[in-house]
Motif scaffolding. Structure first.
Motif, PDB file in Angstrom:
ATOM      1  N   LEU A  18      34.376  33.669  38.016  1.00 27.27           N
ATOM      2  CA  LEU A  18      35.813  33.860  38.053  1.00 27.27           C
ATOM      3  C   LEU A  18      36.458  32.605  37.457  1.00 27.27           C
ATOM      4  O   LEU A  18      36.031  31.494  37.771  1.00 27.27           O
ATOM      5  N   HIS A  19      37.439  32.793  36.581  1.00 24.94           N
ATOM      6  CA  HIS A  19      38.118  31.636  36.004  1.00 24.94           C
ATOM      7  C   HIS A  19      39.546  31.618  36.518  1.00 24.94           C
ATOM      8  O   HIS A  19      40.346  32.470  36.156  1.00 24.94           O
ATOM      9  N   LEU A  20      39.838  30.647  37.368  1.00 23.17           N
ATOM     10  CA  LEU A  20      41.166  30.534  37.972  1.00 23.17           C
ATOM     11  C   LEU A  20      41.854  29.283  37.446  1.00 23.17           C
ATOM     12  O   LEU A  20      41.250  28.211  37.387  1.00 23.17           O
ATOM     13  N   ARG A  21      43.115  29.438  37.060  1.00 24.88           N
ATOM     14  CA  ARG A  21      43.919  28.280  36.648  1.00 24.88           C
ATOM     15  C   ARG A  21      45.269  28.366  37.329  1.00 24.88           C
ATOM     16  O   ARG A  21      45.885  29.431  37.347  1.00 24.88           O
ATOM     17  N   TYR A  22      45.721  27.251  37.868  1.00 22.66           N
ATOM     18  CA  TYR A  22      47.027  27.201  38.521  1.00 22.66           C
ATOM     19  C   TYR A  22      47.934  26.338  37.665  1.00 22.66           C
ATOM     20  O   TYR A  22      47.690  25.148  37.492  1.00 22.66           O
ATOM     21  N   ILE A  23      48.947  26.937  37.122  1.00 28.42           N
ATOM     22  CA  ILE A  23      49.827  26.246  36.179  1.00 28.42           C
ATOM     23  C   ILE A  23      51.179  25.988  36.821  1.00 28.42           C
ATOM     24  O   ILE A  23      51.841  26.919  37.316  1.00 28.42           O
ATOM     25  N   ASN A  24      51.534  24.703  36.857  1.00 33.59           N
ATOM     26  CA  ASN A  24      52.787  24.292  37.488  1.00 33.59           C
ATOM     27  C   ASN A  24      53.954  24.516  36.526  1.00 33.59           C
ATOM     28  O   ASN A  24      54.066  23.837  35.495  1.00 33.59           O
ATOM     29  N   LYS A  49      44.665  50.155  44.015  1.00 34.83           N
ATOM     30  CA  LYS A  49      45.387  49.452  42.948  1.00 34.83           C
ATOM     31  C   LYS A  49      44.548  48.275  42.444  1.00 34.83           C
ATOM     32  O   LYS A  49      44.485  48.019  41.231  1.00 34.83           O
ATOM     33  N   ALA A  50      43.897  47.586  43.370  1.00 33.47           N
ATOM     34  CA  ALA A  50      43.040  46.450  43.007  1.00 33.47           C
ATOM     35  C   ALA A  50      41.918  46.912  42.089  1.00 33.47           C
ATOM     36  O   ALA A  50      41.619  46.274  41.080  1.00 33.47           O
ATOM     37  N   LYS A  51      41.310  48.023  42.447  1.00 35.59           N
ATOM     38  CA  LYS A  51      40.202  48.581  41.648  1.00 35.59           C
ATOM     39  C   LYS A  51      40.674  48.882  40.229  1.00 35.59           C
ATOM     40  O   LYS A  51      39.993  48.569  39.249  1.00 35.59           O
ATOM     41  N   THR A  52      41.851  49.482  40.133  1.00 35.96           N
ATOM     42  CA  THR A  52      42.418  49.811  38.820  1.00 35.96           C
ATOM     43  C   THR A  52      42.645  48.545  37.994  1.00 35.96           C
ATOM     44  O   THR A  52      42.281  48.496  36.818  1.00 35.96           O
ATOM     45  N   LEU A  53      43.217  47.515  38.610  1.00 28.32           N
ATOM     46  CA  LEU A  53      43.478  46.258  37.895  1.00 28.32           C
ATOM     47  C   LEU A  53      42.175  45.606  37.446  1.00 28.32           C
ATOM     48  O   LEU A  53      42.052  45.154  36.308  1.00 28.32           O
ATOM     49  N   ALA A  54      41.200  45.558  38.379  1.00 29.39           N
ATOM     50  CA  ALA A  54      39.920  44.902  38.087  1.00 29.39           C
ATOM     51  C   ALA A  54      39.205  45.606  36.931  1.00 29.39           C
ATOM     52  O   ALA A  54      38.534  44.966  36.124  1.00 29.39           O
ATOM     53  N   THR A  55      39.366  46.913  36.854  1.00 28.13           N
ATOM     54  CA  THR A  55      38.706  47.707  35.818  1.00 28.13           C
ATOM     55  C   THR A  55      39.427  47.576  34.474  1.00 28.13           C
ATOM     56  O   THR A  55      38.793  47.496  33.428  1.00 28.13           O
ATOM     57  N   MET A  96      35.642  41.993  44.369  1.00 26.94           N
ATOM     58  CA  MET A  96      35.132  43.161  43.641  1.00 26.94           C
ATOM     59  C   MET A  96      34.190  42.741  42.513  1.00 26.94           C
ATOM     60  O   MET A  96      33.510  43.581  41.931  1.00 26.94           O
ATOM     61  N   ILE A  97      34.180  41.456  42.192  1.00 19.56           N
ATOM     62  CA  ILE A  97      33.314  40.972  41.112  1.00 19.56           C
ATOM     63  C   ILE A  97      31.887  40.849  41.650  1.00 19.56           C
ATOM     64  O   ILE A  97      31.673  40.226  42.687  1.00 19.56           O
ATOM     65  N   PRO A  98      30.924  41.472  40.965  1.00 18.68           N
ATOM     66  CA  PRO A  98      29.532  41.398  41.424  1.00 18.68           C
ATOM     67  C   PRO A  98      29.077  39.944  41.612  1.00 18.68           C
ATOM     68  O   PRO A  98      29.314  39.103  40.745  1.00 18.68           O
ATOM     69  N   GLY A  99      28.474  39.665  42.764  1.00 23.65           N
ATOM     70  CA  GLY A  99      27.948  38.327  43.039  1.00 23.65           C
ATOM     71  C   GLY A  99      28.878  37.443  43.838  1.00 23.65           C
ATOM     72  O   GLY A  99      28.475  36.380  44.303  1.00 23.65           O
ATOM     73  N   VAL A 100      30.132  37.851  44.009  1.00 21.75           N
ATOM     74  CA  VAL A 100      31.089  37.011  44.741  1.00 21.75           C
ATOM     75  C   VAL A 100      30.888  37.142  46.250  1.00 21.75           C
ATOM     76  O   VAL A 100      30.781  36.142  46.954  1.00 21.75           O
ATOM     77  N   VAL A 101      30.823  38.375  46.729  1.00 22.26           N
ATOM     78  CA  VAL A 101      30.600  38.605  48.154  1.00 22.26           C
ATOM     79  C   VAL A 101      29.103  38.833  48.365  1.00 22.26           C
ATOM     80  O   VAL A 101      28.448  39.463  47.537  1.00 22.26           O
TER      81      VAL A 101
END
Ligand code: 4GN
Length: 231
Positions: free
Chosen positions: A31-37, A98-104, A156-161
């Motif tokens: 997962l690539h997370l960036r927090y932009i101020n 809704k999460a499933k739809t977004l992730a897909t 929902m990303i394989p390997g995260v949970v």
């Protein structure tokens, strides 16, 4: 999956998601997370990001320029437009579905977190693709809703949970989860249901399904109604 967050409070995300399973997933590159101020993109000499609303009415509005410049910073190097979500009580209510739809559908998301009375409407017109709400209540900012969305999508990303198979989880099939037990086999005089100690997997699966149905009927009957309506 890539998620960029546009926020005035990037430290909130580091604090909440940094040490968790989500933080671990980011470290593992799942997962690539960036927090932009957004404040870093203010052109104001005092780094202001808010201003008075035209027409008066109290409160402050997030000015368009810092948000737009922050969005440009993300999108400038890209040859595509990431899907932009504004967390707002005016959005469609978020759900597992809704999460499933977004992730897909999207490999790259931008989550915009508002504060005060919200963002200048022209930002919504220019860069926002959809508004999402985590429920019918108002918070001081979009950060907590954004974190709820990030957490839901991440697992929902394989390997995260750990067990990974989020499909078998609560709500994934529209039902509530069955009851869980661990050791000891008896606690405060309450025994773990016999069937779970039997080792008979088919019977256990049938029992769990029955429990899921019964719980859903008792606690969230509207979920069953929705299932019937939607097939
Ligand atoms: C989203 C944002 C609640 C939600 C928010 C929600 C910040 N509160 N239910 N607060 O998902 C006006 C514009 C309030 C920004 C917004």
């Amino acid at each position: 999956m890539k998620i960029d967050v546009l926020t005035l409070f990037p430290a909130m995300f580091e604090a909440v998601l940094g040490d968790s399973i989500i933080g671990r997933a980011a470290e593992k590159g799942l997962l690539h997370l960036r927090y932009i101020n957004i404040r870093d993109f203010s052109e104001d000499k005092h780094r202001r990001v808010d201003d008075y609303p035209y027409g008066a009415g109290g409160g402050m509005v997030m000015a368009p320029q810092p948000i737009y410049n922050a969005w440009r910073f993300i999108t400038e190097p890209l040859s595509y437009r990431p899907h932009v979500i504004y967390l707002s009580p005016q959005g469609q209510v978020f759900s597992q579905e809704k999460a499933k739809t977004l992730a897909t559908a999207y490999e790259h998301l931008i989550l915009l977190c508002g504060h005060y009375e919200g963002v200048d409407e022209r930002i919504i017109e220019e860069i926002v693709d959809e508004e999402i709400s985590i429920g019918d209540y108002v918070l001081t900012g979009g950060e907590i809703p954004a974190m709820a969305v990030i957490d839901t999508l991440s697992r929902m990303i394989p390997g995260v949970v750990q067990h990974g198979n989020s499909e078998s989880e609560s709500l994934a099939d529209g039902l509530l989860e069955y009851p869980q037990y661990t050791r000891p086999p008896e606690f405060l005089g309450r025994k773990v249901p016999e069937i779970l100690l039997s080792g008979h997997q088919a019977k256990i699966a049938a029992w769990r399904r029955e429990q899921s149905l019964e719980r859903t009927r008792n606690k969230r009957p509207e979920l069953l109604e929705r299932m019937k309506e939607n097939g």
